[in-house]
Design a protein around this motif. Sequence first.
Motif, short mmCIF file in Angstrom:
data_model
loop_
_atom_site.label_atom_id
_atom_site.label_comp_id
_atom_site.label_asym_id
_atom_site.label_seq_id
_atom_site.Cartn_x
_atom_site.Cartn_y
_atom_site.Cartn_z
N VAL A 178 0.82 -1.21 0.00
CA VAL A 178 0.00 0.00 0.00
C VAL A 178 0.86 1.26 0.00
CG1 VAL A 178 -1.60 1.37 1.42
CG2 VAL A 178 -2.03 -1.07 1.04
N LYS A 179 1.98 1.23 0.70
CA LYS A 179 2.87 2.39 0.78
C LYS A 179 3.36 2.84 -0.59
CE LYS A 179 5.95 2.69 4.02
NZ LYS A 179 7.07 2.39 4.94
N GLN A 180 3.40 1.90 -1.54
CA GLN A 180 3.91 2.21 -2.88
C GLN A 180 2.81 2.52 -3.89
OE1 GLN A 180 7.20 2.33 -2.79
NE2 GLN A 180 7.15 1.46 -0.71
N MET A 181 1.56 2.44 -3.47
CA MET A 181 0.46 2.60 -4.42
C MET A 181 0.14 4.07 -4.66
SD MET A 181 -1.79 -0.61 -2.94
CE MET A 181 -3.35 0.06 -3.43
N ALA A 182 -0.25 4.36 -5.90
CA ALA A 182 -0.57 5.75 -6.27
C ALA A 182 -1.93 6.17 -5.76
CB ALA A 182 -0.51 5.90 -7.79
N ASP A 183 -2.79 5.21 -5.54
CA ASP A 183 -4.12 5.51 -5.02
C ASP A 183 -4.65 4.28 -4.29
OD1 ASP A 183 -6.17 7.21 -4.49
OD2 ASP A 183 -6.82 7.49 -6.57
N HIS B 250 -12.55 4.92 7.26
CA HIS B 250 -12.39 5.10 5.82
C HIS B 250 -11.17 5.98 5.59
CE1 HIS B 250 -13.29 7.33 1.98
NE2 HIS B 250 -13.51 6.08 1.57
N ILE B 251 -10.11 5.39 5.09
CA ILE B 251 -8.85 6.12 4.85
C ILE B 251 -8.51 6.00 3.37
CG2 ILE B 251 -6.38 6.24 5.37
CD1 ILE B 251 -6.99 4.97 8.09
N THR B 252 -8.20 7.12 2.74
CA THR B 252 -7.82 7.10 1.33
C THR B 252 -6.50 7.83 1.13
OG1 THR B 252 -8.94 9.15 0.71
CG2 THR B 252 -10.25 7.11 0.67
N HIS B 253 -5.83 7.48 0.06
CA HIS B 253 -4.58 8.16 -0.30
C HIS B 253 -4.84 9.66 -0.51
CE1 HIS B 253 -1.10 9.30 -2.82
NE2 HIS B 253 -0.47 8.30 -2.19
N ARG B 254 -5.97 9.97 -1.11
CA ARG B 254 -6.30 11.37 -1.41
C ARG B 254 -6.56 12.18 -0.13
NH1 ARG B 254 -10.25 10.79 -6.79
NH2 ARG B 254 -8.91 9.26 -7.85
N SER B 255 -7.24 11.54 0.84
CA SER B 255 -7.52 12.26 2.09
C SER B 255 -6.23 12.52 2.87
CB SER B 255 -8.51 11.49 2.95
OG SER B 255 -7.96 10.26 3.42
N LEU B 256 -5.30 11.61 2.78
CA LEU B 256 -4.01 11.79 3.46
C LEU B 256 -3.19 12.90 2.80
CD1 LEU B 256 -3.14 8.01 3.99
CD2 LEU B 256 -3.57 9.67 5.81
N LYS B 257 -3.19 12.91 1.47
CA LYS B 257 -2.45 13.96 0.75
C LYS B 257 -3.08 15.33 0.96
CE LYS B 257 -0.34 13.56 -3.07
NZ LYS B 257 0.02 13.43 -4.50
N LEU C 220 4.12 8.55 1.61
CA LEU C 220 3.20 8.00 2.61
C LEU C 220 3.97 7.19 3.64
CD1 LEU C 220 0.29 7.24 3.59
CD2 LEU C 220 0.43 5.24 2.08
N GLY C 221 3.63 7.41 4.91
CA GLY C 221 4.25 6.64 5.99
C GLY C 221 3.19 5.85 6.74
N ILE C 222 3.52 4.59 7.08
CA ILE C 222 2.63 3.74 7.86
C ILE C 222 3.42 3.18 9.03
CG2 ILE C 222 1.10 1.73 7.87
CD1 ILE C 222 0.84 1.98 4.86
N THR C 223 2.93 3.42 10.24
CA THR C 223 3.61 2.90 11.43
C THR C 223 2.64 2.12 12.29
OG1 THR C 223 3.17 4.98 12.60
CG2 THR C 223 5.28 4.76 11.48
#
Length: 271
Positions: free
Chosen positions: A95-100, A236-243, A268-271
């Motif tokens: 997921v860390k490498q995904m564009a969306d 509900h977490i999305t790449h767009r909401s994080l950016k 993106l960071g995931i811990t």
Amino acid sequence: IDKSPTKKAEEELIAIADAVRSAVLSATYDFSSSESKVLSHAGGKKRFVKRYTDIYSPESVLCQCIKQIMDRTFRIRYPNRNKSVRALFDTLKAVKQMADFAIIKYDFKDYFNSLSAPYVFEKYIKARLTNRFEADLIEQFVNQTKFAYAGFSTSNVISEIIAQQFDISMRLEFADKCVLFFERYIDDSIIIINEHIEQAECEQKLDNVLKSIFHDNSIPASPKCKTKFNQTKFVHITHRSLKAAPNTQQALDYLGYEFFFKSDGNKLGIT
């Protein structure tokens, strides 16, 4: 609930078996004779359970037999907690490498105690039973116990039978999306999609499946299921909401593990 009863001598086991056989032949068992109890857990949580006070009573023994019948008939494979967690860890690396992406986590509120046992029997169990005696016994059990209460030997198998149908319908409902990961452990589920999905669309899809599986009005069963999602635990977490909110953490709690997602606007960071 005593899970480590004193081992019985052979003559005692024979007497128990004879008592169960006699109760079956004379139809003198009463599945509604269970005891209600409220268990307290850490954090002040309480859980309502039902049990048979004598684990060697005909009702308790038959309850265990009914579980075994349904396990055998449906070839139930119960979720493996460690396997679910390992699979999630492996997927999050990608997921860390995904564009969306979109991550959806949901669970049911008071799951076991919300399930109408007669409803699950009528909708999913009855047609699979080929032995008339077994079918009649299970029908009596569900009609007398009403719900798949935690504490009964049958609660896991009844809840798993309908939950597996829910899983199948979920995959169909999200078939138009690129589902990368879908895992459920009892009543706790997580979906990871390799594309964006708005929260409103996601909630609509979940609601569609909930109604079709747990609230089918064509099923002539009483009581009805009370099953619903636990809205306080929906994520509900999305790449767009994080950016869109750089350096703002969003949390995901799954099976006792807490994950934190944060973007600096690029990485993106995931811990």
